[in-house]
Scaffold this motif. Structure first.
Motif, PDB file in Angstrom:
ATOM      1  N   GLN A 144      16.775  29.051 -36.068  1.00 22.88           N
ATOM      2  CA  GLN A 144      15.721  29.097 -35.068  1.00 22.88           C
ATOM      3  C   GLN A 144      15.181  27.700 -34.744  1.00 22.88           C
ATOM      4  O   GLN A 144      14.110  27.582 -34.168  1.00 22.88           O
ATOM      5  N   ALA A 145      15.925  26.662 -35.103  1.00 20.59           N
ATOM      6  CA  ALA A 145      15.419  25.306 -34.929  1.00 20.59           C
ATOM      7  C   ALA A 145      15.118  24.990 -33.470  1.00 20.59           C
ATOM      8  O   ALA A 145      14.079  24.421 -33.152  1.00 20.59           O
ATOM      9  N   GLY A 146      16.045  25.362 -32.568  1.00 20.15           N
ATOM     10  CA  GLY A 146      15.836  25.065 -31.156  1.00 20.15           C
ATOM     11  C   GLY A 146      14.547  25.674 -30.630  1.00 20.15           C
ATOM     12  O   GLY A 146      13.767  25.014 -29.938  1.00 20.15           O
ATOM     13  N   ARG A 147      14.315  26.934 -30.956  1.00 19.56           N
ATOM     14  CA  ARG A 147      13.086  27.586 -30.502  1.00 19.56           C
ATOM     15  C   ARG A 147      11.858  26.935 -31.129  1.00 19.56           C
ATOM     16  O   ARG A 147      10.845  26.717 -30.462  1.00 19.56           O
ATOM     17  N   ALA A 148      11.939  26.637 -32.421  1.00 20.32           N
ATOM     18  CA  ALA A 148      10.796  26.019 -33.096  1.00 20.32           C
ATOM     19  C   ALA A 148      10.472  24.662 -32.496  1.00 20.32           C
ATOM     20  O   ALA A 148       9.297  24.341 -32.255  1.00 20.32           O
ATOM     21  N   PHE A 149      11.488  23.850 -32.241  1.00 18.22           N
ATOM     22  CA  PHE A 149      11.244  22.543 -31.650  1.00 18.22           C
ATOM     23  C   PHE A 149      10.688  22.680 -30.234  1.00 18.22           C
ATOM     24  O   PHE A 149       9.831  21.894 -29.815  1.00 18.22           O
ATOM     25  N   ALA A 150      11.179  23.665 -29.490  1.00 20.47           N
ATOM     26  CA  ALA A 150      10.678  23.874 -28.138  1.00 20.47           C
ATOM     27  C   ALA A 150       9.201  24.264 -28.149  1.00 20.47           C
ATOM     28  O   ALA A 150       8.405  23.759 -27.351  1.00 20.47           O
TER      29      ALA A 150
END
Length: 454
Positions: A144-150
């Motif tokens: 879920q890194a992409g969502r968290a960074f977004a």
């Protein structure tokens, strides 16, 4: 027996652990102050009788120590708990901005004093940035890194929108000194929040051979990845040009053509709105070829330079800033996701330091030369040249195969720095950050991983 979860924790997504929430909250606070302070610093120079060259010198004084101390900051952040580095840097920034505010409010600020205080602020940022990037990347899961960074960047840019708009208005109505004082208070509050970060889950560092050995190891990690060093080289030019445009040319055009600080503050806020829109998009969109899509979205960042070169009216400039903000945020989330996916946790801050160092290396020179470039070529010609050079170096990066081919993986890194109530009950098995045996079909970085791991 499952541990009890607080009502607040039960409402959070599983990837939003305690550290992630604290980091996001602290970033919101600092961005509210920092975006206004950027405008306030420029107008403080103008009110003291300074010229365009003086604005460039003050900006250079901030960027020079940032460049000089970044690598040391990255090595230190990989040796000691990162949150301690962050809190110490926030304390230094708080003191320097408070002194700056006092001088401006007293009406006796001189250019050399502004340069010294902004240099202290830049020194704090040099130690803060690598530690903060490493801390953030260890606070979320890989899946879920992409969502968290977004979402993180959404909060960051949302605060930037308010900070820029409020800062521009406050500079116009109460003067730059009070805006600098608000920034000092924001650093104090953010430092307090970051003091509560939990690093108990961070893996213990293996004994190292010293500071220079750590820097050498980080350098080997950096140069072994063509996608990494090529994009950092690209952004060395792009960020240098953006620094000159935003720190020197933008305020000058606003003062001479658009009526003062408020239109420039609105334009910066529009850029923030654009980044917010881009972050919302990236919270849902997961492009497979991370860096190819991200690099395509760097091209529109040249639009503000072109808009100032014409110059367009306030509405046109605001539109250009909005478009560039939206596009560059796609790159920003993609870049953070790639770093999180490919770089081992114990080397994150050092790699981040080389990233920051390369990306900011030309900032002191470009901001110092902005005034002379205006005198030598003319303001419009200098801005058109900046826009053209941004487009050119971005096009060159697309020639690198790894930039075009690096793909998103599906495995997740282990969460670190989480508390029992926020860690997933059944965490997936953690794959190595760059596993040579399985990454060939998934990532263009497999060859670099083989070189690094032997």
């Amino acid at each position: 027996m499952a541990s009890r979860r607080t009502p607040f924790a039960s409402r959070r997504p599983e990837w939003a652990g305690r550290n992630y929430v604290l980091l996001t909250a602290a970033t919101v606070v600092t961005n509210l102050g920092a975006h206004g302070a950027l405008i306030a610093t420029t107008w403080a120079v103008f009110e003291s009788g300074g010229s365009a060259g003086d604005v460039g010198l003050v900006a250079m004084a901030r960027f020079l120590p940032l460049v000089l101390f970044l690598l040391i900051g990255g090595a230190i952040a990989d040796r000691i708990p990162r949150h301690r580095v962050m809190v110490a840097a926030n304390a230094l920034n708080c003191v320097s901005q408070a002194l700056f505010a006092v001088l401006v409010l007293a009406g006796g600020a001189q250019i050399w004093q502004m340069m010294v205080l902004t240099a202290l602020c830049g020194t704090g940022q040099a130690f803060f940035n690598p530690a903060a990037e490493g801390m953030l990347m260890t606070s979320v899961t890989g899946e879920q890194a992409g969502r968290a960074f977004a979402v993180y960047r959404m909060a960051m840019h949302g605060a930037g929108i308010g900070g820029a708009a409020l800062g521009g208005a406050l500079v116009a109505f109460v003067g730059p000194g009070w805006v600098l004082a608000i920034d000092a208070l924001a650093f104090a509050v953010a430092g307090g929040l970051r003091a509560f970060l939990d690093v108990s889950g961070t893996p213990e560092r293996a004994p190292s051979g010293g500071l220079f050995a750590d820097l050498r190891e980080g350098w080997q990690e950096f140069v072994g990845r063509p996608w990494l060093w090529s994009i950092v080289a690209q952004f060395s030019v792009v960020v240098g040009l953006i620094g000159a445009v935003e720190a020197v040319f933008g305020p000058l055009v606003a003062r001479d053509e658009l009526g003062g600080a408020r239109p420039w503050g609105i334009a910066l806020a529009a850029y923030g709105v654009g980044t917010l829109v881009g972050a919302v998009l990236m919270a849902r969109w997961k492009p497979r070829r991370l860096l190819f899509v991200g690099t395509l979205c760097v091209f529109p960042i040249a639009l503000p330079s072109a808009a100032l070169a014409v110059p367009l009216d306030a509405v046109g400039l605001t539109a250009a800033m909005f478009i560039s903000g939206t596009a560059i945020e796609v790159f920003g989330v993609s870049w953070m996701t790639a770093l999180h996916q490919e770089i081992p946790e114990e080397k994150l801050s050092r790699v981040a330091a080389y990233d920051w160092f390369g990306s900011t290396a030309l900032l002191p020179l470009s901001t110092a030369l902005a005034g002379p470039a205006e005198s030598a070529f003319g303001r419009s010609e200098a801005l058109w040249g900046a826009a053209a050079l941004m487009v050119f170096v971005t096009a060159l990066v697309l020639l690198v195969p790894d930039v075009r081919n690096l793909t998103r993986r599906t495995h997740a890194k282990e969460i670190t720095g989480t508390t029992p109530e926020t860690a997933p009950a059944t965490a997936p098995a953690t794959a190595p950050a760059t596993a040579p045996a399985t990454a060939t079909a998934l990532s263009a970085d497999a060859e670099g991983a083989v070189r690094r791991d032997g």
